[in-house]
Design a protein around this motif. Sequence first.
Motif, PDB file in Angstrom:
ATOM      1  N   ARG A   4      17.758   7.278   8.987  1.00  0.00           N
ATOM      2  CA  ARG A   4      17.682   7.458   7.552  1.00  0.00           C
ATOM      3  C   ARG A   4      19.176   7.526   7.090  1.00  0.00           C
ATOM      4  NH1 ARG A   4      13.123   8.030   4.794  1.00  0.00           N
ATOM      5  NH2 ARG A   4      11.299   8.425   5.799  1.00  0.00           N
ATOM      6  N   ASN A   5      19.512   7.014   5.914  1.00  0.00           N
ATOM      7  CA  ASN A   5      20.818   7.234   5.534  1.00  0.00           C
ATOM      8  C   ASN A   5      21.187   7.956   4.234  1.00  0.00           C
ATOM      9  OD1 ASN A   5      19.961   5.230   3.841  1.00  0.00           O
ATOM     10  ND2 ASN A   5      21.068   3.383   4.726  1.00  0.00           N
ATOM     11  N   ASP A   6      22.213   8.012   3.670  1.00  0.00           N
ATOM     12  CA  ASP A   6      22.448   8.691   2.427  1.00  0.00           C
ATOM     13  C   ASP A   6      21.728   7.905   1.074  1.00  0.00           C
ATOM     14  OD1 ASP A   6      24.098  10.826   2.287  1.00  0.00           O
ATOM     15  OD2 ASP A   6      25.508   9.881   0.781  1.00  0.00           O
ATOM     16  N   GLU A   7      21.591   6.674   1.223  1.00  0.00           N
ATOM     17  CA  GLU A   7      20.806   5.838   0.031  1.00  0.00           C
ATOM     18  C   GLU A   7      19.448   6.099   0.239  1.00  0.00           C
ATOM     19  OE1 GLU A   7      20.409   1.110  -0.757  1.00  0.00           O
ATOM     20  OE2 GLU A   7      22.170   1.739   0.388  1.00  0.00           O
ATOM     21  N   SER A   8      18.628   6.169   1.209  1.00  0.00           N
ATOM     22  CA  SER A   8      17.525   6.467   1.471  1.00  0.00           C
ATOM     23  C   SER A   8      17.137   7.841   0.899  1.00  0.00           C
ATOM     24  CB  SER A   8      16.744   6.422   2.668  1.00  0.00           C
ATOM     25  OG  SER A   8      17.531   7.338   3.634  1.00  0.00           O
ATOM     26  N   PHE A   9      18.061   8.728   1.032  1.00  0.00           N
ATOM     27  CA  PHE A   9      18.037  10.338   0.392  1.00  0.00           C
ATOM     28  C   PHE A   9      17.980  10.070  -1.038  1.00  0.00           C
ATOM     29  CE2 PHE A   9      20.033  14.348  -1.002  1.00  0.00           C
ATOM     30  CZ  PHE A   9      18.895  15.306  -0.805  1.00  0.00           C
ATOM     31  N   THR A  10      18.781   9.252  -1.676  1.00  0.00           N
ATOM     32  CA  THR A  10      18.961   9.521  -2.897  1.00  0.00           C
ATOM     33  C   THR A  10      17.778   8.693  -3.513  1.00  0.00           C
ATOM     34  OG1 THR A  10      21.275   8.912  -2.930  1.00  0.00           O
ATOM     35  CG2 THR A  10      20.380   8.465  -4.739  1.00  0.00           C
TER      36      THR A  10
END
Lengths: 169, 249
Positions: A4-10
């Motif tokens: 999971r990356n930063d983008e998926s968190f957003t």
Amino acid sequence: MGRRNDESFTEFVVERGTALTRTAALLCGARQDAEDLLQAALEKAYRHWGRLDPETDPEPYVRRILVNLAISRSRRWKVLREIHMARPPDEPVASPVHAVELRGTLMDELRKLGPRQRAVLVLRFWEDLSEAETARVLGCSVGTVKSQASRGLARLRERLDTNMAPLGR
Amino acid sequence: MDLESELREAMAEHTAEASAPASLAAAVRHRHRRRVARIRTTVGIAAVAVVAIAAVPSYRSMNAGPVSSSRTPTSTGAAAVPPGPEKPPASGPARPPHSTDGPGAGSSRQPTAPGTTPGRNGGPLPTAGGRPAPPAWVTYLPSGLSAAGPCRTERSGRETSTTCRWRGASGSVEVRVVRGMGLDGPESLATFPGVPKPTTVRGRRAVMSDRPDSGRQVAWLDRPGVGVLVVAGGAARDRLLQIAEGVRL
């Protein structure tokens, strides 16, 4: 399998932020507290976001953090209130406006429940989780969820009857 | 009344207007950065504190180490000492380095001039007034004394002696440290008129006697090959043994 990356968190926050805000508001009662509680829960999840399985839904994990934070904060504030107040706080007098509004009274009484009992009712009747799912989120047994929900509802009913009796309901 | 349904309705009504702010993800990241910065700052401060706590004794021991070795006599130590006015006297190898800096048991350092600090290498440091402070190995002097000059080191045959003198309202004090293989007892450090009185200085055999110039002197061997003679006159004469006890080589 990727991470999971930063983008998926957003994406997750944009998608599920409002639902989580509402849950947080029900768990802690006040809107301002709810935002702070949710931010703290999401920050905790963000710390380990990269390690979460990308194939599974992160919402139960975040919800579990949210509930645990709400319960521990509520306990802490209760202790602080007991320390700061030299004498017990006055019992709030039920206002006639609230008394006639069943739902408003229900919400008031829900706030007065213990944090764990409130969490059980929110998860069961707002999040529509099963007893097993609620038990998993709270880290307790299904039997505990059943008894907490039953006692919580009984208390709400009892207080509701007391508040509504003068109005003939 | 179906309480569960009412409760659901109440919750929906209560949270109908609640929505997540658009900046929620950014706020969470900001909160996370602040937390990380706070942790780093705390860890940094703790690390600096640990390093400082560890470094102070290390620095002191490193600083004191060369001094101790410079005072340690070698087999050719006496001959190797170059003539100089501010050379410290020899010191015992068994004595911890910091013992030269601290006051002796029951004695207190009384510098000759306020604001002066002793040289860590045993030699006198010039004070603000130009007067040398007592060397670090002299840990007690009566008040009212000031150095008559820098400590003098002289070589005579196989012996090297360092002499420091103080004078003032409370009399005069002279401390002489002699190094040499020919020392076989405190009596060999000076002439003792009359019958010398046996005594001890920090457990070591010493001899004390009055001098014809109304002063009093005490001498002892601090260790084999290192002798000390302390002479006090005037009011300082009564503090002779205290001064002697304060000589920590």
